[in-house]
Design a protein around this motif. Structure first.
Motif, short mmCIF file in Angstrom:
data_model
loop_
_atom_site.label_atom_id
_atom_site.label_comp_id
_atom_site.label_asym_id
_atom_site.label_seq_id
_atom_site.Cartn_x
_atom_site.Cartn_y
_atom_site.Cartn_z
N LEU A 137 3.52 3.17 -3.01
CA LEU A 137 2.77 4.30 -2.48
C LEU A 137 2.17 5.13 -3.62
O LEU A 137 1.02 5.59 -3.52
N GLY A 138 2.90 5.29 -4.70
CA GLY A 138 2.37 6.01 -5.86
C GLY A 138 1.15 5.33 -6.45
O GLY A 138 0.17 6.00 -6.82
N VAL A 139 1.18 4.02 -6.52
CA VAL A 139 0.02 3.25 -7.02
C VAL A 139 -1.18 3.50 -6.11
O VAL A 139 -2.30 3.72 -6.58
N ARG A 140 -0.96 3.45 -4.82
CA ARG A 140 -2.05 3.66 -3.87
C ARG A 140 -2.59 5.08 -3.93
O ARG A 140 -3.78 5.31 -3.74
N ARG A 141 -1.72 6.06 -4.23
CA ARG A 141 -2.17 7.45 -4.36
C ARG A 141 -3.18 7.59 -5.50
O ARG A 141 -4.06 8.45 -5.44
N VAL A 142 -3.02 6.80 -6.54
CA VAL A 142 -3.95 6.82 -7.66
C VAL A 142 -5.26 6.12 -7.28
O VAL A 142 -6.29 6.33 -7.90
N GLY A 143 -5.22 5.29 -6.25
CA GLY A 143 -6.38 4.50 -5.86
C GLY A 143 -6.38 3.14 -6.54
O GLY A 143 -7.37 2.42 -6.51
N ALA A 144 -5.26 2.79 -7.16
CA ALA A 144 -5.13 1.50 -7.84
C ALA A 144 -4.68 0.45 -6.85
O ALA A 144 -4.27 0.74 -5.71
N VAL A 145 -4.73 -0.80 -7.29
CA VAL A 145 -4.36 -1.94 -6.47
C VAL A 145 -2.94 -2.36 -6.82
O VAL A 145 -2.61 -2.52 -8.00
N VAL A 146 -2.10 -2.52 -5.82
CA VAL A 146 -0.71 -2.96 -6.02
C VAL A 146 -0.67 -4.47 -6.16
O VAL A 146 -1.22 -5.20 -5.31
N VAL A 147 -0.02 -4.95 -7.22
CA VAL A 147 0.20 -6.38 -7.40
C VAL A 147 1.73 -6.57 -7.40
O VAL A 147 2.38 -6.37 -8.42
N PRO A 148 2.30 -6.92 -6.23
CA PRO A 148 3.75 -7.08 -6.18
C PRO A 148 4.20 -8.39 -6.83
O PRO A 148 3.58 -9.44 -6.61
N LEU A 149 5.22 -8.30 -7.64
CA LEU A 149 5.82 -9.48 -8.27
C LEU A 149 7.23 -9.65 -7.73
O LEU A 149 7.93 -8.67 -7.50
N ASP A 150 7.66 -10.89 -7.53
CA ASP A 150 9.01 -11.13 -7.04
C ASP A 150 10.03 -10.70 -8.10
O ASP A 150 9.89 -11.02 -9.28
N ALA A 151 11.03 -9.97 -7.64
CA ALA A 151 12.09 -9.51 -8.56
C ALA A 151 13.27 -10.44 -8.48
O ALA A 151 13.56 -11.06 -7.52
#
Length: 110
Positions: free
Chosen positions: A96-110
């Motif tokens: 959500l913080g990434v989206r607040r900046v307007g950036a694109v989330v790239v999720p990586l498997d942990a």
């Protein structure tokens, strides 16, 4: 750990008219919806993670802290930010913080 990855602007509303992203692009979409919900019902449960309950006020504060940190590190709207966390309340706040900046989330498997 989140590391910004420079890319061409890809999110609607992220880039300026000239094509360059800005650091102060307002939150839209999901981020704006969560912020609005936090104003309406700050004490309502937003995220359940096992025994951990995060209300909308807490989610708003945590995601705002992530967004502020990203901005201080030079992340701009339209850039990609990789996140490698297990599925948890922390992942929700980070995304959500990434989206607040307007950036694109790239999720990586942990």
């Amino acid at each position: 750990m989140m590391q910004p990855t420079p890319t061409a602007p890809t999110t609607p509303g992220g880039p300026t008219a000239g094509g360059a992203p800005t650091a102060s692009t307002p939150a839209t979409g999901l981020a704006a919806s969560v912020s609005a919900q936090a104003r309406r019902t700050p004490d309502a449960v937003a995220v359940l993670d096992g025994a951990r309950r995060i209300d909308y006020a807490g989610l708003e504060a945590a995601s705002a802290a992530v967004a502020d940190t990203l901005r201080r590190h030079g992340v701009l709207a339209g850039q990609s930010v990789a996140i490698c966390l297990p599925r948890s309340w922390q992942l929700v706040c980070a995304m959500l913080g990434v989206r607040r900046v307007g950036a694109v989330v790239v999720p990586l498997d942990a």
